[in-house]
Structure formats: C-alpha cells, structure tokens
Scaffold this motif. Sequence first.
Motif, PDB file in Angstrom:
ATOM      1  N   VAL A 100       0.834  -1.201   0.000  1.00  0.00           N
ATOM      2  CA  VAL A 100       0.000   0.000   0.000  1.00  0.00           C
ATOM      3  C   VAL A 100       0.875   1.260   0.000  1.00  0.00           C
ATOM      4  O   VAL A 100       0.614   2.222  -0.734  1.00  0.00           O
ATOM      5  CB  VAL A 100      -0.965  -0.019   1.207  1.00  0.00           C
ATOM      6  N   ALA A 101       1.949   1.210   0.784  1.00  0.00           N
ATOM      7  CA  ALA A 101       2.840   2.374   0.877  1.00  0.00           C
ATOM      8  C   ALA A 101       3.491   2.688  -0.469  1.00  0.00           C
ATOM      9  O   ALA A 101       3.698   3.849  -0.823  1.00  0.00           O
ATOM     10  CB  ALA A 101       3.924   2.123   1.924  1.00  0.00           C
ATOM     11  N   PHE A 102       3.774   1.629  -1.223  1.00  0.00           N
ATOM     12  CA  PHE A 102       4.439   1.770  -2.511  1.00  0.00           C
ATOM     13  C   PHE A 102       3.717   2.766  -3.429  1.00  0.00           C
ATOM     14  O   PHE A 102       4.348   3.600  -4.088  1.00  0.00           O
ATOM     15  CB  PHE A 102       4.533   0.391  -3.179  1.00  0.00           C
ATOM     16  N   ALA A 103       2.388   2.696  -3.420  1.00  0.00           N
ATOM     17  CA  ALA A 103       1.589   3.585  -4.274  1.00  0.00           C
ATOM     18  C   ALA A 103       1.792   5.052  -3.893  1.00  0.00           C
ATOM     19  O   ALA A 103       1.618   5.953  -4.722  1.00  0.00           O
ATOM     20  CB  ALA A 103       0.114   3.218  -4.167  1.00  0.00           C
ATOM     21  N   MET A 104       2.154   5.296  -2.631  1.00  0.00           N
ATOM     22  CA  MET A 104       2.406   6.675  -2.199  1.00  0.00           C
ATOM     23  C   MET A 104       3.867   7.055  -2.395  1.00  0.00           C
ATOM     24  O   MET A 104       4.186   8.221  -2.640  1.00  0.00           O
ATOM     25  CB  MET A 104       2.026   6.855  -0.732  1.00  0.00           C
ATOM     26  N   GLU A 105       4.743   6.061  -2.269  1.00  0.00           N
ATOM     27  CA  GLU A 105       6.178   6.340  -2.453  1.00  0.00           C
ATOM     28  C   GLU A 105       6.460   6.789  -3.885  1.00  0.00           C
ATOM     29  O   GLU A 105       7.251   7.704  -4.099  1.00  0.00           O
ATOM     30  CB  GLU A 105       7.014   5.111  -2.086  1.00  0.00           C
ATOM     31  N   VAL A 106       5.786   6.139  -4.844  1.00  0.00           N
ATOM     32  CA  VAL A 106       6.052   6.500  -6.239  1.00  0.00           C
ATOM     33  C   VAL A 106       5.654   7.945  -6.552  1.00  0.00           C
ATOM     34  O   VAL A 106       6.172   8.535  -7.485  1.00  0.00           O
ATOM     35  CB  VAL A 106       5.408   5.540  -7.274  1.00  0.00           C
ATOM     36  N   ILE A 107       4.753   8.495  -5.764  1.00  0.00           N
ATOM     37  CA  ILE A 107       4.440   9.908  -6.010  1.00  0.00           C
ATOM     38  C   ILE A 107       5.155  10.820  -5.007  1.00  0.00           C
ATOM     39  O   ILE A 107       4.845  11.999  -4.876  1.00  0.00           O
ATOM     40  CB  ILE A 107       2.920  10.183  -6.038  1.00  0.00           C
TER      41      ILE A 107
END
Length: 228
Positions: A100-107
Amino acid sequence: MIQMKEVYKKYPNGVVAVNGISVDIKQGEFVYVVGPSGAGKSTFIKLMYREEIPTSGEVIINGINTSKLKKREIPHFRRKLGVVFQDFKLLPKLTVYENVAFAMEVIEEQPKTIRKRVLEVLDLVGLKHKIRMFPNELSGGEQQRVSIARSIVNMPKVVIADEPTGNLDPETSWDIMKIFEDINSLGTTVVMATHNREIVNKIRKRVITIDGGMIVRDVFGGDYGYEI
Ligand code: ADP
Ligand code: ADP
C-alpha cells in the motif's frame, strides 16, 4: 467526471470491442457494468483508466481527454484513479504495508504522511493487524482488501474495479462490497464490472448493461436483468 462521446475501440486483430458508446458518469455515482462474457466490459473499463485509447471518439476523465495524454503524463493521470482487479495484482515480495505504501512512495509523498495514511486505509479495510504479512499468507478476500486499500490510498476521485469479487466466495464478496459502499459514501465515484447477479440485485445502484460493444440498457437503481 467520466464522459465518453461516440467511442469506438477496434483491436489490431479487427475485433470491435466497443462499438459506439456515449455515457456520462457523475462525481459520487456508483455504477455497475454488466453483460455477457466478451461484451466489451473490460475494454470499456480499460478506456477509463487509459489502459486503452479509443480508435475514435473521446474519453474524458476529470476533464482530461485520454487520447491527448502524453506518455509522461500517464502516471500523474493514473494517480487520480484507483484500479482494482479480479486477481488483485499485489507485489508478492512486499508486505501488506509495503504494497500500500508503494503507491504513495512512487508519487514521493512525505514518509510521515505515508505512514499515517497507509495505516488509516488498512484500518478502513479491516487489515491493520496484518500489516507485516505477505500476500501469499492472506486469504483471497484479504488480498482484495489490500488491493482496495492500495487503490484508495492516494484519495482518488474515482475507483474502477474489474470483477473485484470474481475470485471470491459469496460471503467474502459481500464484505468486499461493503467496503466499496463505504468508499462511495465518502464521495468517491465507483465503477464496477461484475457478473455477480445477487449483489447487483440486492445493493441497488446504476446498472449499465453492455452487449456487442454497445450500451443496451442504463438504469438507476436497476437490476442485473440479463438472463444467461
Ligand atoms: P468482457 O470484459 O465483456 O468479457 P472484453 O472487453 O474483454 O469483454 O472483450 C470484448 C471483445 O474484445 C472480445 O471479443 C475479446 O476477445 C476482444 N478483446 C479484448 N481484449 C482484446 C485485445 N487486447 N486484443 C484483441 N481482442 C481483444
Ligand atoms: P475477463 O473475462 O476477465 O474480462 P478476458 O478473458 O476478456 O478477461 O481478457 C483477459 C485479458 O486478455 C485482457 O487483458 C484482455 O485484454 C486480453 N484479451 C482478451 N481477449 C483477447 C483476444 N482475443 N486477443 C488478445 N487479447 C485478448
């Protein structure tokens, strides 16, 4: 929010999957997309998240014409949409939290913002106690919850789901539907392709029926309708 004007989609093999669709879906709506296999539902949905672009006609999402998006603009565009698939598409080597965090890390969100928001959405889908587990340690329903958490973590205006309950047993499917209803009640538009007649007939919403690449029925508070 979502507008299609005279949309056609012909695949390179010559199949016309969408054959002249015009539709308008407003902010906050909950829409089921139903119809027989091969009707064009997936293509209709892929046009919305710009997995496909129309052969002719216009697809306008949040005011953006998807055919006019440049390649480098696509990631930014996708961030404003949440997408949920039948087969979850989680990253197997990442934990629940990391998926889930990954989707925020990419932005490139701030680590502090990420931590807070990830825990918040995992709480919303009832998985806060499983954040350190890996996808293969979870049931199908739990994996779909993670995938839903990931789809909403960046607060999209619209969540698009292609058969999200297709791999789940009936009871789990109802739990997943409850989550989509919660998301929708917070103002997010939900568009969901489904074959689940019981759900469509019970949780009444707008029902768009596609057959032969065309919208053959569009009813607010409608039933599944289609007989197999
Ligand atoms: P549904 O989701 O309702 O089953 P699809 O949109 O997947 O319908 O498919 C509609 C038609 O387009 C089908 O005849 C299918 O075989 C064809 N189709 C779907 N995707 C592709 C593709 N990538 N290339 C060629 N034909 C495709
Ligand atoms: P679903 O039934 O879940 O909608 P499909 O079996 O229609 O899925 O399609 C699965 C994948 O294969 C999709 O990515 C779709 O675009 C692709 N696909 C479907 N039909 C064809 C086809 N005739 N040629 C090439 N790709 C296809």
